[in-house]
Design an enzyme around this catalytic site. Sequence first.
Site, PDB file in Angstrom:
ATOM      1  N   CYS A  15       0.857  -1.184   0.000  1.00  0.00           N
ATOM      2  CA  CYS A  15       0.000   0.000   0.000  1.00  0.00           C
ATOM      3  C   CYS A  15       0.897   1.240   0.000  1.00  0.00           C
ATOM      4  O   CYS A  15       1.817   1.345   0.821  1.00  0.00           O
ATOM      5  CB  CYS A  15      -0.896  -0.013   1.233  1.00  0.00           C
ATOM      6  SG  CYS A  15      -1.873   1.507   1.430  1.00  0.00           S
ATOM      7  N   ASP A  47      -0.682  -5.795   0.165  1.00  0.00           N
ATOM      8  CA  ASP A  47      -1.951  -6.061  -0.505  1.00  0.00           C
ATOM      9  C   ASP A  47      -1.765  -7.318  -1.337  1.00  0.00           C
ATOM     10  O   ASP A  47      -0.756  -7.462  -2.038  1.00  0.00           O
ATOM     11  CB  ASP A  47      -2.345  -4.902  -1.423  1.00  0.00           C
ATOM     12  CG  ASP A  47      -2.845  -3.694  -0.661  1.00  0.00           C
ATOM     13  OD1 ASP A  47      -3.594  -3.882   0.310  1.00  0.00           O
ATOM     14  OD2 ASP A  47      -2.491  -2.561  -1.045  1.00  0.00           O
ATOM     15  N   VAL A  74       3.045 -13.911 -24.424  1.00  0.00           N
ATOM     16  CA  VAL A  74       3.999 -13.731 -23.327  1.00  0.00           C
ATOM     17  C   VAL A  74       4.434 -15.099 -22.804  1.00  0.00           C
ATOM     18  O   VAL A  74       3.627 -16.023 -22.701  1.00  0.00           O
ATOM     19  CB  VAL A  74       3.403 -12.854 -22.201  1.00  0.00           C
ATOM     20  CG1 VAL A  74       2.268 -13.549 -21.473  1.00  0.00           C
ATOM     21  CG2 VAL A  74       4.482 -12.405 -21.229  1.00  0.00           C
ATOM     22  N   GLU A  75       5.703 -15.228 -22.527  1.00  0.00           N
ATOM     23  CA  GLU A  75       6.263 -16.454 -21.971  1.00  0.00           C
ATOM     24  C   GLU A  75       5.825 -16.543 -20.513  1.00  0.00           C
ATOM     25  O   GLU A  75       5.798 -15.539 -19.794  1.00  0.00           O
ATOM     26  CB  GLU A  75       7.791 -16.410 -22.105  1.00  0.00           C
ATOM     27  CG  GLU A  75       8.477 -17.718 -21.861  1.00  0.00           C
ATOM     28  CD  GLU A  75       8.816 -17.970 -20.410  1.00  0.00           C
ATOM     29  OE1 GLU A  75       8.818 -19.144 -20.011  1.00  0.00           O
ATOM     30  OE2 GLU A  75       9.047 -17.004 -19.673  1.00  0.00           O
ATOM     31  N   LEU A  76       5.436 -17.727 -20.049  1.00  0.00           N
ATOM     32  CA  LEU A  76       4.798 -17.866 -18.737  1.00  0.00           C
ATOM     33  C   LEU A  76       5.725 -17.558 -17.558  1.00  0.00           C
ATOM     34  O   LEU A  76       5.303 -16.916 -16.593  1.00  0.00           O
ATOM     35  CB  LEU A  76       4.182 -19.255 -18.595  1.00  0.00           C
ATOM     36  CG  LEU A  76       3.027 -19.534 -19.554  1.00  0.00           C
ATOM     37  CD1 LEU A  76       2.507 -20.947 -19.372  1.00  0.00           C
ATOM     38  CD2 LEU A  76       1.919 -18.516 -19.389  1.00  0.00           C
ATOM     39  N   HIS A 113      -4.116  -0.214  -5.776  1.00  0.00           N
ATOM     40  CA  HIS A 113      -4.783  -1.289  -6.523  1.00  0.00           C
ATOM     41  C   HIS A 113      -4.992  -0.865  -7.976  1.00  0.00           C
ATOM     42  O   HIS A 113      -4.697  -1.620  -8.905  1.00  0.00           O
ATOM     43  CB  HIS A 113      -6.140  -1.614  -5.895  1.00  0.00           C
ATOM     44  CG  HIS A 113      -6.052  -2.148  -4.508  1.00  0.00           C
ATOM     45  ND1 HIS A 113      -7.172  -2.422  -3.762  1.00  0.00           N
ATOM     46  CD2 HIS A 113      -5.001  -2.474  -3.716  1.00  0.00           C
ATOM     47  CE1 HIS A 113      -6.823  -2.894  -2.575  1.00  0.00           C
ATOM     48  NE2 HIS A 113      -5.499  -2.921  -2.527  1.00  0.00           N
ATOM     49  N   GLU A 114      -5.504   0.342  -8.156  1.00  0.00           N
ATOM     50  CA  GLU A 114      -5.778   0.855  -9.498  1.00  0.00           C
ATOM     51  C   GLU A 114      -4.480   1.009 -10.296  1.00  0.00           C
ATOM     52  O   GLU A 114      -4.419   0.690 -11.479  1.00  0.00           O
ATOM     53  CB  GLU A 114      -6.494   2.211  -9.434  1.00  0.00           C
ATOM     54  CG  GLU A 114      -7.829   2.187  -8.736  1.00  0.00           C
ATOM     55  CD  GLU A 114      -7.734   2.317  -7.209  1.00  0.00           C
ATOM     56  OE1 GLU A 114      -8.802   2.345  -6.582  1.00  0.00           O
ATOM     57  OE2 GLU A 114      -6.620   2.387  -6.645  1.00  0.00           O
TER      58      GLU A 114
END
Length: 127
Positions: free
Chosen positions: A41, A48, A63-65, A82-83
Amino acid sequence: MKYGEKEIVEFDVEKDLEIWPNEHKKDYLIKITLPEFMSLCPRSGYPDFATIYLEYIPNEWVVELKAIKLYINSFMNKHISHEGAANEIYDLLDEKLKPKYMKIVADFNPRGNVHTVIEIDSEKINK
């Protein structure tokens, strides 16, 4: 420092987010669940936790995992809202992959009796 910590701390999105050519020309949906997202946070410093749901229809790139896992883990010591986290993930993957369609859902664990879900869907936003 253990090897996993070192990989996360030294992760550089510009050189380490590995993307591969999409070998298939038909449209198909890739769904990735990342259940161990953690950031800090920006106000309190408390952790979070979230599950990140990514789905996309690739265009030229996928995308490679392991790379997406390390990218998500690189947020562990980052102070971000969060946003901010959801938008940063969406914007980076949109820029790198240029998918035909993409949706990110960041489902944060409740903290202080507040449950936050951030959803960014390329079909619902103005670019």
